[in-house]
Design an enzyme around this catalytic site. Structure first.
Site, PDB file in Angstrom:
ATOM      1  N   ARG A 172       9.586 -16.426  56.993  1.00  0.00           N
ATOM      2  CA  ARG A 172       8.153 -16.403  57.312  1.00  0.00           C
ATOM      3  C   ARG A 172       7.873 -15.343  58.379  1.00  0.00           C
ATOM      4  O   ARG A 172       6.939 -14.542  58.252  1.00  0.00           O
ATOM      5  CB  ARG A 172       7.710 -17.790  57.810  1.00  0.00           C
ATOM      6  CG  ARG A 172       6.241 -17.875  58.060  1.00  0.00           C
ATOM      7  CD  ARG A 172       5.879 -19.232  58.620  1.00  0.00           C
ATOM      8  NE  ARG A 172       4.451 -19.441  58.648  1.00  0.00           N
ATOM      9  CZ  ARG A 172       3.885 -20.560  59.061  1.00  0.00           C
ATOM     10  NH1 ARG A 172       4.632 -21.573  59.466  1.00  0.00           N
ATOM     11  NH2 ARG A 172       2.585 -20.675  59.076  1.00  0.00           N
TER      12      ARG A 172
ATOM     13  N   ARG B 169       4.931  -3.578  59.188  1.00  0.00           N
ATOM     14  CA  ARG B 169       5.785  -2.419  59.482  1.00  0.00           C
ATOM     15  C   ARG B 169       6.376  -1.699  58.281  1.00  0.00           C
ATOM     16  O   ARG B 169       7.064  -0.700  58.468  1.00  0.00           O
ATOM     17  CB  ARG B 169       6.939  -2.862  60.390  1.00  0.00           C
ATOM     18  CG  ARG B 169       6.507  -3.557  61.665  1.00  0.00           C
ATOM     19  CD  ARG B 169       5.745  -2.640  62.599  1.00  0.00           C
ATOM     20  NE  ARG B 169       5.545  -3.274  63.906  1.00  0.00           N
ATOM     21  CZ  ARG B 169       5.130  -2.640  64.988  1.00  0.00           C
ATOM     22  NH1 ARG B 169       4.848  -1.349  64.931  1.00  0.00           N
ATOM     23  NH2 ARG B 169       4.977  -3.283  66.125  1.00  0.00           N
TER      24      ARG B 169
HETATM   25  C1  LIG Z   1       0.425  -0.523  63.741  1.00  0.00           C
HETATM   26  C2  LIG Z   1       0.734  -1.309  64.972  1.00  0.00           C
HETATM   27  C3  LIG Z   1       0.353  -0.832  66.213  1.00  0.00           C
HETATM   28  C4  LIG Z   1       0.644  -1.541  67.383  1.00  0.00           C
HETATM   29  N1  LIG Z   1       0.253  -1.036  68.579  1.00  0.00           N
HETATM   30  C5  LIG Z   1       0.530  -1.716  69.708  1.00  0.00           C
HETATM   31  C6  LIG Z   1       0.141  -1.215  70.982  1.00  0.00           C
HETATM   32  O1  LIG Z   1      -0.470  -0.173  71.080  1.00  0.00           O
HETATM   33  N2  LIG Z   1       0.476  -1.912  72.092  1.00  0.00           N
HETATM   34  C7  LIG Z   1       1.159  -3.121  72.004  1.00  0.00           C
HETATM   35  O2  LIG Z   1       1.435  -3.739  73.034  1.00  0.00           O
HETATM   36  N3  LIG Z   1       1.550  -3.614  70.813  1.00  0.00           N
HETATM   37  C8  LIG Z   1       1.254  -2.955  69.680  1.00  0.00           C
HETATM   38  N4  LIG Z   1       1.637  -3.478  68.466  1.00  0.00           N
HETATM   39  C9  LIG Z   1       2.427  -4.710  68.458  1.00  0.00           C
HETATM   40  C10 LIG Z   1       1.578  -5.931  68.069  1.00  0.00           C
HETATM   41  O3  LIG Z   1       0.500  -6.130  68.947  1.00  0.00           O
HETATM   42  C11 LIG Z   1       2.460  -7.195  68.065  1.00  0.00           C
HETATM   43  O4  LIG Z   1       2.942  -7.446  69.372  1.00  0.00           O
HETATM   44  C12 LIG Z   1       3.654  -7.062  67.152  1.00  0.00           C
HETATM   45  O5  LIG Z   1       3.274  -6.445  65.969  1.00  0.00           O
HETATM   46  C13 LIG Z   1       4.274  -8.432  66.904  1.00  0.00           C
HETATM   47  O6  LIG Z   1       3.470  -9.115  65.978  1.00  0.00           O
HETATM   48  P1  LIG Z   1       3.254 -10.677  66.017  1.00  0.00           P
HETATM   49  O7  LIG Z   1       2.685 -11.136  67.312  1.00  0.00           O
HETATM   50  O8  LIG Z   1       2.474 -11.001  64.766  1.00  0.00           O
HETATM   51  O9  LIG Z   1       4.789 -11.188  65.814  1.00  0.00           O
HETATM   52  P2  LIG Z   1       5.565 -12.418  66.428  1.00  0.00           P
HETATM   53  O10 LIG Z   1       5.573 -12.339  67.900  1.00  0.00           O
HETATM   54  O11 LIG Z   1       6.905 -12.477  65.734  1.00  0.00           O
HETATM   55  O12 LIG Z   1       4.706 -13.651  66.009  1.00  0.00           O
HETATM   56  C14 LIG Z   1       4.599 -14.043  64.632  1.00  0.00           C
HETATM   57  C15 LIG Z   1       3.317 -14.867  64.461  1.00  0.00           C
HETATM   58  O13 LIG Z   1       3.448 -16.063  65.213  1.00  0.00           O
HETATM   59  C16 LIG Z   1       2.193 -16.393  65.788  1.00  0.00           C
HETATM   60  N5  LIG Z   1       2.341 -16.379  67.244  1.00  0.00           N
HETATM   61  C17 LIG Z   1       3.419 -15.931  67.964  1.00  0.00           C
HETATM   62  N6  LIG Z   1       3.239 -16.105  69.265  1.00  0.00           N
HETATM   63  C18 LIG Z   1       2.007 -16.662  69.401  1.00  0.00           C
HETATM   64  C19 LIG Z   1       1.226 -17.065  70.523  1.00  0.00           C
HETATM   65  N7  LIG Z   1       1.654 -16.932  71.766  1.00  0.00           N
HETATM   66  N8  LIG Z   1       0.029 -17.570  70.283  1.00  0.00           N
HETATM   67  C20 LIG Z   1      -0.449 -17.717  69.047  1.00  0.00           C
HETATM   68  N9  LIG Z   1       0.211 -17.354  67.934  1.00  0.00           N
HETATM   69  C21 LIG Z   1       1.436 -16.829  68.123  1.00  0.00           C
HETATM   70  C22 LIG Z   1       1.183 -15.361  65.284  1.00  0.00           C
HETATM   71  O14 LIG Z   1       0.592 -15.826  64.095  1.00  0.00           O
HETATM   72  C23 LIG Z   1       2.054 -14.172  64.975  1.00  0.00           C
HETATM   73  O15 LIG Z   1       1.511 -13.288  64.008  1.00  0.00           O
HETATM   74  C24 LIG Z   1       1.350  -2.783  67.294  1.00  0.00           C
HETATM   75  C25 LIG Z   1       1.722  -3.277  66.041  1.00  0.00           C
HETATM   76  C26 LIG Z   1       1.433  -2.552  64.892  1.00  0.00           C
HETATM   77  C27 LIG Z   1       1.867  -3.082  63.553  1.00  0.00           C
END
Ligand SMILES: Cc1cc2nc3c(=O)[nH]c(=O)nc-3n(C[C@H](O)[C@H](O)[C@H](O)COP(=O)(O)OP(=O)(O)OC[C@H]3O[C@@H](n4cnc5c(N)ncnc54)[C@H](O)[C@@H]3O)c2cc1C
Length: 228
Positions: free
Chosen positions: A171, A180
């Site tokens: 998941r 990504r």
């Molecule tokens: C194209 C692109 C550009 C980006 N640019 C930047 C940037 O400029 N600066 C930057 O800092 N980051 C950037 N990111 C990173 C992005 O903000 C996320 O930190 C990263 O993609 C991890 O995603 P996630 O939180 O979905 O994943 P995970 O941390 O693995 O979490 C998976 C899922 O679990 C849930 N979840 C996890 N933790 C929590 C929580 N605390 N509260 C609620 N739900 C939660 C959410 O549904 C989340 O989608 C970028 C990402 C992408 C793809």
């Protein structure tokens, strides 16, 4: 970029069984592939996320530090990385491959990449080589002077390689992949613009999912790479 699948647990039947237990049954062994496919597809479509947490993937990854920084934003993954305090850094640097587009055109949040020309590519690659070589010489000199590894590494450029183990369930992996992978030519539910270099990692991870959880992969694709 290296992505090795070190360990994997849980095939498509583990996903179905995870869901069927809710009706008191363990039916996955009894049903044929067609029924299994339909069921897994339905689970995905309806947003039943937890059954997709049974398959678990553990990867060994070698990538430049700037990609590593992006990978560790995935909080639902378990990661451990090579330590620059306890071991020497890797004497390996990222060089831009010919197919990597170099020029960004358009505005923030609405841009495209175009190829760029050979002069730009050669200039960038020469700079990358010079910085890596110069860092490595400095690093070796300061280590020989007796400076601690954790201090000698301070000037390391982010295109030097490092390594990590990353373990995550399917998941969470789908979430990473939907953000990504290189989905430029695919119909997707999300318009993500991942950096080219991280797509090289995600695309390799995807190949392992296709092999180990082919029905879940199909459900992911059919839902336009939407995360659960
Ligand atoms: C194209 C692109 C550009 C980006 N640019 C930047 C940037 O400029 N600066 C930057 O800092 N980051 C950037 N990111 C990173 C992005 O903000 C996320 O930190 C990263 O993609 C991890 O995603 P996630 O939180 O979905 O994943 P995970 O941390 O693995 O979490 C998976 C899922 O679990 C849930 N979840 C996890 N933790 C929590 C929580 N605390 N509260 C609620 N739900 C939660 C959410 O549904 C989340 O989608 C970028 C990402 C992408 C793809």
């Amino acid at each position: 970029m290296t992505v090795e699948l070190v360990d994997h647990m849980g095939g498509d039947r583990a996903i179905a069984d995870g869901a069927w237990v809710s009706t008191g049954g363990r039916r996955a062994e009894e049903v044929n592939d067609q029924k299994l496919k339909g069921f897994i597809n339905r689970l995905y479509k309806d947003g039943h996320g937890t059954p997709f947490e049974y398959p678990v993937y553990k990867f060994y990854i070698e990538q430049p530090i700037f990609v590593d920084r992006q990978m560790i934003t995935y909080r639902l993954a378990t990661t451990n990385g090579r330590s620059g305090r306890y071991s020497e850094l890797m004497n390996e640097a990222y060089i831009i491959p010919p197919e990597r587009k170099l020029q960004q055109v358009g505005k923030t949040m609405d841009y495209d990449f175009i190829d760029g020309d050979e002069t730009q590519r050669e200039t960038m690659n020469q700079i990358l080589r010079n910085f890596a070589e110069s860092f490595w010489q400095t690093y070796q000199t300061t280590l020989k002077m007796g400076i601690a590894k954790e201090v000698a590494r301070f000037p390391a450029p982010t295109h030097m390689y490092t390594s990590m183990y990353m373990q995550l369930n399917l998941r969470s992996l789908f979430n990473l992949l939907h953000q990504r992978m290189n989905l430029e030519n695919e119909e997707t539910a999300l318009e993500s613009h991942p950096q080219y270099e991280i797509t090289l990692i995600a695309d390799q991870m995807a190949e392992f999912v296709k092999e180990k959880n082919p029905l879940a992969w199909e459900a992911f694709v059919e839902s336009k790479y939407r995360k659960l």
